[in-house]
Design an enzyme around this catalytic site. Structure first.
Site, PDB file in Angstrom:
ATOM      1  N   ARG A 158       6.829  -0.450  -2.451  1.00  0.00           N
ATOM      2  CA  ARG A 158       5.675  -1.005  -3.162  1.00  0.00           C
ATOM      3  C   ARG A 158       4.737  -1.733  -2.202  1.00  0.00           C
ATOM      4  O   ARG A 158       3.694  -2.249  -2.609  1.00  0.00           O
ATOM      5  CB  ARG A 158       6.175  -1.970  -4.253  1.00  0.00           C
ATOM      6  CG  ARG A 158       5.131  -2.360  -5.278  1.00  0.00           C
ATOM      7  CD  ARG A 158       5.729  -3.249  -6.341  1.00  0.00           C
ATOM      8  NE  ARG A 158       6.430  -4.396  -5.786  1.00  0.00           N
ATOM      9  CZ  ARG A 158       5.845  -5.517  -5.384  1.00  0.00           C
ATOM     10  NH1 ARG A 158       4.530  -5.651  -5.470  1.00  0.00           N
ATOM     11  NH2 ARG A 158       6.561  -6.516  -4.900  1.00  0.00           N
ATOM     12  N   LYS A 159       5.072  -1.761  -0.932  1.00  0.00           N
ATOM     13  CA  LYS A 159       4.273  -2.502   0.058  1.00  0.00           C
ATOM     14  C   LYS A 159       3.055  -1.672   0.470  1.00  0.00           C
ATOM     15  O   LYS A 159       2.981  -1.162   1.591  1.00  0.00           O
ATOM     16  CB  LYS A 159       5.138  -2.863   1.256  1.00  0.00           C
ATOM     17  CG  LYS A 159       6.358  -3.706   0.886  1.00  0.00           C
ATOM     18  CD  LYS A 159       7.249  -3.934   2.095  1.00  0.00           C
ATOM     19  CE  LYS A 159       8.487  -4.748   1.721  1.00  0.00           C
ATOM     20  NZ  LYS A 159       9.438  -4.011   0.898  1.00  0.00           N
ATOM     21  N   THR A 160       2.132  -1.524  -0.430  1.00  0.00           N
ATOM     22  CA  THR A 160       0.931  -0.716  -0.197  1.00  0.00           C
ATOM     23  C   THR A 160      -0.262  -1.609   0.143  1.00  0.00           C
ATOM     24  O   THR A 160      -0.233  -2.816  -0.062  1.00  0.00           O
ATOM     25  CB  THR A 160       0.599   0.118  -1.439  1.00  0.00           C
ATOM     26  OG1 THR A 160       0.522  -0.758  -2.576  1.00  0.00           O
ATOM     27  CG2 THR A 160       1.670   1.160  -1.704  1.00  0.00           C
TER      28      THR A 160
END
Length: 230
Positions: A158-160
């Site tokens: 989810r580290k976008t």
């Protein structure tokens, strides 16, 4: 049948087995249109001085690939230029591994009013290069997993980049790996800081009743005691 409850849209189509699954069809047209509007407005929030100089004659611009990589981000590139009244003619399909040797590879041709091409140029290039870079790395990871005989899934995180999540998650799919969860609401995943704050994993499990179909709670167990709570 005038009642909404009794009305439905019946699809008249060919055999479903003949339908082609296209990743670009995952992108909601309304969502991408909103994104494109924000991107273009951010890049030119006031006067278009460059457009004032070049005018509206119709020209064509060529998208060149100068280094090896997997082509990704086509739906976003298209949407940017469609918003500006331009057309895009792709010479290479999305997902192709491009390997230029002695000269760049012509990837797409954009045609439209020159000031509109230039309005979309930088925004479109940012999208296509970002997506292609991620797809290239994803393809490498997928190839490594396949070469090692791994039968599970390789997934992103989810580290976008803020504002670029849809592009980056889409690029993972083009590269051949899983997106995992899209956001905090897509799965009940409680981590170390949640356990520390709540006091224990059992307390975390109280989220089940508000999770609906997401009632499966994921939480890391750092000790044997915590494993028992899970």
């Amino acid at each position: 049948m005038s009642s909404e409850r009794n009305s439905k849209l019946v699809m008249m189509s060919r055999n479903s087995q003949d339908a082609e699954l296209v990743l670009a069809h995952l992108i909601h047209p309304v969502t991408v249109k909103k994104l494109v509007g924000r991107w273009l407005e951010e890049d030119t929030p006031s006067f278009d001085y460059g457009g004032f100089v070049v005018g509206e004659r119709v020209e064509s611009a060529v998208l060149l690939c100068k280094s090896a990589g997997v082509l990704a981000g086509v739906p976003f590139f298209n949407a940017i230029f469609e918003e500006l009244g331009c057309t895009v003619d792709w010479q290479i399909p999305e997902g192709t591994l491009l390997e230029p040797v002695n000269e760049p590879i012509t990837t797409a041709i954009v045609t439209g009013k020159v000031r509109h091409i230039l309005l979309g140029e930088r925004v479109a290039l940012n999208c296509i290069t970002r997506a292609s870079g991620i797809a290239t790395q994803a393809r490498r990871m997928a190839d490594i997993a396949q070469g090692a005989g791994w039968h599970g899934e390789v997934a992103g995180t989810r580290k976008t980049t803020p504002g670029f999540r849809l592009i980056e998650k889409y690029a993972l799919l083009v590269g051949g790996i899983s997106t995992h969860r899209h956001d905090l609401s897509a799965m009940i995943m409680l981590k170390d800081n949640h356990i520390w704050s709540a006091g224990n994993i059992t307390q975390e499990a109280s989220t089940e009743h508000v999770g609906g179909d997401l009632s499966w709670v994921r939480a890391p167990a750092g000790t044997i005691a915590q494993n028992g709570e899970v």
